[in-house]
Motif scaffolding. Sequence first.
Motif, mmCIF file in Angstrom:
data_model
loop_
_atom_site.group_PDB
_atom_site.id
_atom_site.type_symbol
_atom_site.label_atom_id
_atom_site.label_comp_id
_atom_site.label_asym_id
_atom_site.label_seq_id
_atom_site.Cartn_x
_atom_site.Cartn_y
_atom_site.Cartn_z
ATOM 1 N N SER A 9 0.856 -1.177 0.000
ATOM 2 C CA SER A 9 0.000 0.000 0.000
ATOM 3 C C SER A 9 0.898 1.235 0.000
ATOM 4 O O SER A 9 1.830 1.323 0.807
ATOM 5 C CB SER A 9 -0.893 -0.017 1.236
ATOM 6 N N VAL A 10 0.619 2.158 -0.909
ATOM 7 C CA VAL A 10 1.385 3.401 -0.999
ATOM 8 C C VAL A 10 0.406 4.554 -0.805
ATOM 9 O O VAL A 10 -0.534 4.717 -1.587
ATOM 10 C CB VAL A 10 2.117 3.528 -2.359
ATOM 11 N N LYS A 11 0.624 5.343 0.233
ATOM 12 C CA LYS A 11 -0.238 6.501 0.503
ATOM 13 C C LYS A 11 0.319 7.716 -0.221
ATOM 14 O O LYS A 11 1.515 7.994 -0.160
ATOM 15 C CB LYS A 11 -0.322 6.777 1.998
ATOM 16 N N GLY A 16 2.466 13.668 -7.855
ATOM 17 C CA GLY A 16 3.900 13.591 -7.633
ATOM 18 C C GLY A 16 4.390 12.164 -7.615
ATOM 19 O O GLY A 16 3.624 11.211 -7.772
ATOM 20 N N LEU A 17 5.699 12.018 -7.412
ATOM 21 C CA LEU A 17 6.348 10.717 -7.381
ATOM 22 C C LEU A 17 6.648 10.325 -5.945
ATOM 23 O O LEU A 17 7.242 11.105 -5.195
ATOM 24 C CB LEU A 17 7.639 10.746 -8.203
ATOM 25 N N TYR A 18 6.228 9.118 -5.568
ATOM 26 C CA TYR A 18 6.381 8.607 -4.215
ATOM 27 C C TYR A 18 7.273 7.360 -4.260
ATOM 28 O O TYR A 18 6.880 6.328 -4.803
ATOM 29 C CB TYR A 18 5.003 8.248 -3.620
ATOM 30 N N ILE A 122 12.310 3.163 -7.291
ATOM 31 C CA ILE A 122 10.988 2.741 -7.767
ATOM 32 C C ILE A 122 9.955 3.704 -7.194
ATOM 33 O O ILE A 122 9.915 3.928 -5.983
ATOM 34 C CB ILE A 122 10.688 1.299 -7.330
ATOM 35 N N TYR A 123 9.117 4.232 -8.075
ATOM 36 C CA TYR A 123 8.160 5.261 -7.681
ATOM 37 C C TYR A 123 6.744 4.929 -8.134
ATOM 38 O O TYR A 123 6.539 4.403 -9.228
ATOM 39 C CB TYR A 123 8.523 6.611 -8.327
ATOM 40 N N LEU A 124 5.792 5.297 -7.302
ATOM 41 C CA LEU A 124 4.411 5.398 -7.731
ATOM 42 C C LEU A 124 4.225 6.844 -8.179
ATOM 43 O O LEU A 124 4.584 7.767 -7.448
ATOM 44 C CB LEU A 124 3.444 5.083 -6.585
ATOM 45 N N PHE A 125 3.706 7.032 -9.373
ATOM 46 C CA PHE A 125 3.482 8.363 -9.933
ATOM 47 C C PHE A 125 1.992 8.666 -9.807
ATOM 48 O O PHE A 125 1.170 8.167 -10.568
ATOM 49 C CB PHE A 125 3.923 8.378 -11.395
ATOM 50 N N GLU A 126 1.650 9.457 -8.801
ATOM 51 C CA GLU A 126 0.250 9.825 -8.545
ATOM 52 C C GLU A 126 -0.151 10.938 -9.486
ATOM 53 O O GLU A 126 0.542 11.952 -9.603
ATOM 54 C CB GLU A 126 0.080 10.265 -7.085
ATOM 55 N N HIS A 127 -1.301 10.758 -10.150
ATOM 56 C CA HIS A 127 -1.792 11.754 -11.105
ATOM 57 C C HIS A 127 -3.037 12.495 -10.617
ATOM 58 O O HIS A 127 -3.496 13.412 -11.285
ATOM 59 C CB HIS A 127 -2.104 11.084 -12.450
ATOM 60 N N ARG A 128 -3.577 12.123 -9.461
ATOM 61 C CA ARG A 128 -4.783 12.779 -8.933
ATOM 62 C C ARG A 128 -4.412 13.797 -7.854
ATOM 63 O O ARG A 128 -3.375 13.691 -7.209
ATOM 64 C CB ARG A 128 -5.751 11.752 -8.321
ATOM 65 N N PRO A 131 -5.549 12.915 -1.822
ATOM 66 C CA PRO A 131 -4.786 11.789 -1.275
ATOM 67 C C PRO A 131 -5.462 10.455 -1.626
ATOM 68 O O PRO A 131 -6.689 10.376 -1.704
ATOM 69 C CB PRO A 131 -4.827 12.022 0.229
ATOM 70 N N HIS A 132 -4.652 9.444 -1.835
ATOM 71 C CA HIS A 132 -5.147 8.101 -2.138
ATOM 72 C C HIS A 132 -4.287 7.065 -1.423
ATOM 73 O O HIS A 132 -3.153 7.333 -1.048
ATOM 74 C CB HIS A 132 -5.084 7.820 -3.650
ATOM 75 N N ARG A 133 -4.838 5.891 -1.296
ATOM 76 C CA ARG A 133 -4.084 4.716 -0.863
ATOM 77 C C ARG A 133 -4.045 3.799 -2.078
ATOM 78 O O ARG A 133 -5.059 3.235 -2.486
ATOM 79 C CB ARG A 133 -4.761 4.015 0.311
#
Length: 142
Positions: A9-11, A16-18, A122-128, A131-133
């Motif tokens: 799970s990535v919050k 941005g990039l997480y 390694i990144y999750l790239f959030e586009h919204r 906040p999301h999980r």
Amino acid sequence: MTARQTILSVKTRGPGLYEFTDRVISFVRDCGEASGLLTLFVRHTSCSLLIQENADPDVRRDLDAFFRRLVPSADDPAMAYLVHRDEGPDDMPAHIKAALTPVSLSIPVMGGRLALGTWQGIYLFEHRRMPHRREVALHLSA
């Protein structure tokens, strides 16, 4: 052939990039396999996955700025042609960004470690905007 799987799970707190490299490294280490192939898959349609430089935070900021400019919000006049707007002005642009960037990655495991380069993360790239999980499925085939 053996396989191990998990879901991370990535919050996120908005676009941005997480980075979550350390969590992936821990998963691979705990699997105890000397070699194999790790597949990562994000289970959402408005974010994506990237392997990118993890040394200079300006790289992440510039990538985010580039994609915001490439695919602006649906309330921008240049995006007036968009029909899907039910979930807000950032939703359809997020789907477009996810269509342009990978939703899965494959990384070799060599000597019990990810075969990433020195400055790769390694990144999750959030586009919204909100906040999301996010869930990322990991599958190690050895």
